[in-house]
Structure formats: structure tokens, C-alpha cells
Design a protein around this motif. Structure first.
Motif, PDB file in Angstrom:
ATOM      1  N   UNK A 147      33.116 -19.791 -26.883  1.00  0.00           N
ATOM      2  CA  UNK A 147      33.779 -20.525 -25.905  1.00  0.00           C
ATOM      3  C   UNK A 147      32.919 -21.323 -24.698  1.00  0.00           C
ATOM      4  N   UNK A 148      31.769 -20.667 -24.696  1.00  0.00           N
ATOM      5  CA  UNK A 148      30.615 -21.321 -23.771  1.00  0.00           C
ATOM      6  C   UNK A 148      30.080 -22.317 -24.356  1.00  0.00           C
ATOM      7  N   UNK A 149      29.575 -22.300 -25.738  1.00  0.00           N
ATOM      8  CA  UNK A 149      28.958 -23.207 -26.403  1.00  0.00           C
ATOM      9  C   UNK A 149      29.713 -24.366 -26.668  1.00  0.00           C
ATOM     10  N   UNK A 150      31.007 -24.257 -26.767  1.00  0.00           N
ATOM     11  CA  UNK A 150      32.249 -25.223 -27.070  1.00  0.00           C
ATOM     12  C   UNK A 150      32.109 -26.268 -25.972  1.00  0.00           C
ATOM     13  N   UNK A 151      31.851 -25.881 -24.618  1.00  0.00           N
ATOM     14  CA  UNK A 151      32.117 -26.438 -23.403  1.00  0.00           C
ATOM     15  C   UNK A 151      30.838 -27.551 -23.394  1.00  0.00           C
TER      16      UNK A 151
END
Length: 134
Positions: free
Chosen positions: A93-97
Motif C-alpha cells: 500500500x505504501x509503494x502504491x501511494x
């Protein structure tokens, strides 16, 4: 942030394309290779709003990494969405942002293909992914 293997391969394919027509053909091929979505998933709850054409998106968290599936009734959008999925599937989720959508399509040589409405639509898809990833 490193690229997923499939995204790297797609990038090499598009960068070695000899011109716009070849890239457009590749785009259609990527869209055609998108795994078919279950009809049950093509429901209002999974529809991405903000796209001119119909786009459906579902996501699933597996071992901390997101896997998305999507479909569209428009062939060109299906290709663009397929390339977006290659870029984001397997990310946390962090990379997606941190995904820079314009930069990704620029690297692929597809910026010209992104009319404001298509660009808005893809941004809506990415935004929906971030909402699912919470």
C-alpha cells in the motif's frame, strides 16, 4: 523504487517500438491479454467513477502485496489499464501511494495517447486502488 519484472519487460518492449503505430498496436495487444473478469465483478460497486468508458476494478491483499484485476469496455483503455496493472501489481500500500502515473506512461512513450479525459480516468483508477489499499 524498483519496477516489477513484468513492468520492466513491458517498458523494454515499448521503448524498442519503432514508432507511434507500433506502440498503439502493442497497447491493444496488452489490453487483449488482460485476464477476463468475472461478470459478477462487473458490477456498480466495482465501477471506477471518473472514467468516460466503463472500467471495473477489484483488488486483493496477498501477503502484504496488492493484486488488482480490471477490465474496460473500451479497447484502448483496456490496454492502458493493463499497463497500469503491470506497474502496480505486487506493491505494498505504501509503494502504491508513490506511483507517478504520468512518468510511467511517459517512459512507455504513451503520453501523446493520454488525452485529458483518459489521463483523468487512469488517475481515477489509481485513486481507487489507493482507496482499496487503504
Amino acid at each position: 523504487m524498483s519496477l516489477p519484472i513484468e513492468a520492466t519487460e513491458a517498458l523494454q518492449t515499448f521503448q524498442s517500438a519503432s514508432g507511434w503505430e507500433q506502440r498503439a498496436r502493442l497497447l491493444m495487444q496488452f489490453g487483449d491479454r488482460l485476464p477476463p473478469m468475472e461478470d459478477a465483478d462487473k458490477c456498480e460497486a466495482n465501477r471506477v467513477h471518473g472514467c468516460e468508458s466503463q472500467v471495473w476494478l477489484v483488488g486483493e491483499l496477498r501477503d502484504g502485496h496488492w493484486q488488482f484485476a480490471a477490465s474496460s469496455d473500451a479497447r484502448m483503455i483496456r490496454g492502458l489499464v493493463a499497463l497500469l496493472l503491470l506497474r502496480v501489481n505486487g506493491l505494498s500500500a505504501a509503494e502504491l501511494k508513490q506511483i507517478d502515473l504520468p512518468d510511467w506512461f511517459n517512459q512507455l512513450g504513451l503520453s501523446r495517447q493520454l488525452s485529458p479525459s483518459r489521463s483523468n480516468g487512469l488517475n481515477a483508477v489509481l485513486q481507487r486502488m489507493n482507496e482499496l489499499a487503504g
